[in-house]
Design a protein around this motif. Structure first.
Motif, PDB file in Angstrom:
ATOM      1  N   LYS A 152       0.818  -1.209   0.000  1.00 46.88           N
ATOM      2  CA  LYS A 152       0.000   0.000   0.000  1.00 46.88           C
ATOM      3  C   LYS A 152       0.861   1.272   0.000  1.00 46.88           C
ATOM      4  CE  LYS A 152      -3.990  -2.160   2.216  1.00 46.88           C
ATOM      5  NZ  LYS A 152      -4.935  -2.130   3.361  1.00 46.88           N
ATOM      6  N   SER A 154       2.403   4.457  -1.091  1.00 50.41           N
ATOM      7  CA  SER A 154       1.902   5.415  -2.079  1.00 50.41           C
ATOM      8  C   SER A 154       3.032   5.956  -2.949  1.00 50.41           C
ATOM      9  CB  SER A 154       1.211   6.588  -1.369  1.00 50.41           C
ATOM     10  OG  SER A 154       2.170   7.343  -0.631  1.00 50.41           O
ATOM     11  N   ARG A 155       2.666   6.555  -4.061  1.00 53.16           N
ATOM     12  CA  ARG A 155       3.662   7.202  -4.926  1.00 53.16           C
ATOM     13  C   ARG A 155       4.341   8.341  -4.173  1.00 53.16           C
ATOM     14  NH1 ARG A 155       5.081   8.286 -10.485  1.00 53.16           N
ATOM     15  NH2 ARG A 155       7.141   9.245 -10.205  1.00 53.16           N
ATOM     16  N   TYR A 232       8.702   2.237  -8.738  1.00 54.04           N
ATOM     17  CA  TYR A 232       7.747   2.772  -9.707  1.00 54.04           C
ATOM     18  C   TYR A 232       7.145   1.705 -10.625  1.00 54.04           C
ATOM     19  CZ  TYR A 232       5.710   5.902 -13.193  1.00 54.04           C
ATOM     20  OH  TYR A 232       4.852   6.540 -14.062  1.00 54.04           O
ATOM     21  N   LEU A 235       4.465   0.015  -8.712  1.00 53.23           N
ATOM     22  CA  LEU A 235       3.340   0.926  -8.511  1.00 53.23           C
ATOM     23  C   LEU A 235       2.467   0.994  -9.765  1.00 53.23           C
ATOM     24  CD1 LEU A 235       5.046   3.900  -6.627  1.00 53.23           C
ATOM     25  CD2 LEU A 235       3.233   2.437  -5.708  1.00 53.23           C
ATOM     26  N   LEU A 236       3.105   1.044 -10.945  1.00 54.06           N
ATOM     27  CA  LEU A 236       2.342   1.058 -12.193  1.00 54.06           C
ATOM     28  C   LEU A 236       1.526  -0.219 -12.355  1.00 54.06           C
ATOM     29  CD1 LEU A 236       4.904   2.542 -14.763  1.00 54.06           C
ATOM     30  CD2 LEU A 236       2.824   3.627 -13.920  1.00 54.06           C
ATOM     31  N   LEU A 238       0.474  -2.303  -9.964  1.00 48.28           N
ATOM     32  CA  LEU A 238      -0.599  -2.364  -8.963  1.00 48.28           C
ATOM     33  C   LEU A 238      -1.761  -1.451  -9.320  1.00 48.28           C
ATOM     34  CD1 LEU A 238       1.618  -2.376  -5.747  1.00 48.28           C
ATOM     35  CD2 LEU A 238       0.217  -4.272  -6.573  1.00 48.28           C
ATOM     36  N   SER A 239      -1.459  -0.327  -9.979  1.00 47.27           N
ATOM     37  CA  SER A 239      -2.532   0.600 -10.368  1.00 47.27           C
ATOM     38  C   SER A 239      -3.356   0.076 -11.538  1.00 47.27           C
ATOM     39  CB  SER A 239      -1.935   1.968 -10.735  1.00 47.27           C
ATOM     40  OG  SER A 239      -1.203   1.891 -11.952  1.00 47.27           O
ATOM     41  N   SER A 240      -2.841  -0.954 -12.249  1.00 46.71           N
ATOM     42  CA  SER A 240      -3.501  -1.469 -13.446  1.00 46.71           C
ATOM     43  C   SER A 240      -4.147  -2.838 -13.252  1.00 46.71           C
ATOM     44  CB  SER A 240      -2.485  -1.575 -14.589  1.00 46.71           C
ATOM     45  OG  SER A 240      -1.854  -0.344 -14.838  1.00 46.71           O
ATOM     46  N   ASN A 242      -6.175  -6.154 -12.197  1.00 54.11           N
ATOM     47  CA  ASN A 242      -7.533  -6.373 -11.680  1.00 54.11           C
ATOM     48  C   ASN A 242      -7.470  -7.064 -10.311  1.00 54.11           C
ATOM     49  OD1 ASN A 242      -7.286  -9.224 -12.065  1.00 54.11           O
ATOM     50  ND2 ASN A 242      -7.887  -9.002 -14.216  1.00 54.11           N
ATOM     51  N   SER A 246      -4.241  -8.699  -8.604  1.00 52.09           N
ATOM     52  CA  SER A 246      -3.707  -8.065  -7.393  1.00 52.09           C
ATOM     53  C   SER A 246      -3.528  -9.092  -6.285  1.00 52.09           C
ATOM     54  CB  SER A 246      -4.629  -6.935  -6.930  1.00 52.09           C
ATOM     55  OG  SER A 246      -4.665  -5.881  -7.871  1.00 52.09           O
ATOM     56  N   TYR A 275       0.355  -5.117 -19.000  1.00 49.56           N
ATOM     57  CA  TYR A 275      -0.048  -3.735 -18.753  1.00 49.56           C
ATOM     58  C   TYR A 275       0.981  -2.709 -19.246  1.00 49.56           C
ATOM     59  CZ  TYR A 275      -3.923  -5.691 -16.168  1.00 49.56           C
ATOM     60  OH  TYR A 275      -5.064  -6.375 -15.827  1.00 49.56           O
TER      61      TYR A 275
END
Length: 321
Positions: A152, A154-155, A232, A235-236, A238-240, A242, A246, A275
């Protein structure tokens, strides 16, 4: 006379060796290890050519670059103890060679030797910049430890770690040159900003290569994933991903935390491919490259400016996915 990169590295190594004086055998061994495992000496090179590109011609450029490298080396000695690492860039770490206790104390000796030398330069602004950088390094390391195996992250927190662990010393180089130019607000200058951006680039480039071109770093891939560090590219992803994907990533993350190895590395890389993470990460790096090269292009002295561009374009290169 404008020194060649080889001359800058040679003079930097000699200066480091002269600063790291100690009568104990172990201190001499650690000092020799620091000089011999210096790598590309990116920070001293940046310090020297940035100063020369700003029309500064002073022995202090070499001295300050050597001090930046001593701070960096001390942080690596401590990091390898914290990480339990046996190798760095295909070489045994200081912890592996000398043991954790001795290398921690050796790192402390490096820092104190560097600060003692810096104090002799009798410039309070130099001291401020170095102590700020050392504080940033230690705070960032603590922050990264708090985020260990935390998906979890964050950026914003990720960026704070990057700025503290890597970009701080490059920003310091820019700030030091600003002081030498007589600028009182030395942190708020174009060259300090250039250093900050360059430092961010170096860290994010290494994070990118860890997933997509680890051989260039002379190490095995996905070491950040294995060590529970969110960078990074992850993070990319995890943001994409499903919900099902995940869950797979979390399961691999937990397996790495408990077992000390990655069970299905190919699956993680396939998700990265799905992704388009390599291209997206590379695009951000190229945007930073453009900003860095534009900043270098604004420096006033053309010959030193050209050497900076030539040397750093080699390092800045990122392959196309």
């Amino acid at each position: 006379m404008l020194y060649s990169p080889a001359r800058v590295i040679s003079d930097t190594n000699k200066t480091i060796a002269s600063i790291l004086q100690g009568d104990l055998r172990i201190l001499k061994k650690i000092a020799a290890y620091v000089v011999e495992s210096g790598g590309k000496r990116i920070r001293p090179l940046f310090m020297y050519y940035l100063g020369r590109a700003c029309r500064i011609d002073s022995r202090e450029l070499i001295e300050l670059g050597a001090l930046l490298e001593i701070v960096h080396a001390a942080s690596l000695l401590h990091d390898d103890v914290i990480d339990g690492a046996d190798e760095r860039r295909s070489r045994p770490t200081g912890a592996k060679l000398f043991g954790n206790k001795q290398v921690v104390l050796g790192g402390d000796h490096l820092l104190s030797s560097g600060l003692k030398y810096l104090n002799g330069m009798q410039n309070s602004s130099y001291m401020t910049i170095f102590t700020d950088a050392i504080q940033a390094l230690s705070a960032a390391e603590l922050l990264q430890m708090q985020q260990h195996f935390n998906l979890k992250t964050s950026r914003k927190l990720h960026d704070r770690v990057v700025d503290g662990k890597t970009a701080a010393l490059f920003r310091a180089a820019g700030a030091l040159v600003s002081v030498m130019r007589g600028e009182k607000d030395f942190y708020h200058t174009d060259i300090a900003d250039l250093g900050l951006t360059l430092g961010r680039f170096f860290q994010e480039r290494d994070d990118h290569l860890d997933y997509f071109d680890a051989a260039r770093l002379k190490k095995k891939g996905l070491q950040d994933f294995l060590n529970g560090i969110v960078t990074y590219p992850l993070l990319l992803l995890l943001s994409s991903a499903n919900r099902t994907e995940s869950g797979e990533i979390r399961a691999e993350w937990e397996f790495a935390r408990l077992q000390g190895k990655i069970r299905n590395q190919e699956r993680i890389l396939n998700l990265m491919k799905k992704y388009d993470v390599e291209r997206r990460s590379a695009d951000e790096l190229r945007a930073m490259q453009k900003q860095i090269l534009a900043g270098i292009g604004q420096l006033p002295e053309p010959k030193a400016r050209q050497i900076i561009s030539t040397e750093f374009e080699k390092i800045l290169a990122v392959r196309s996915p």
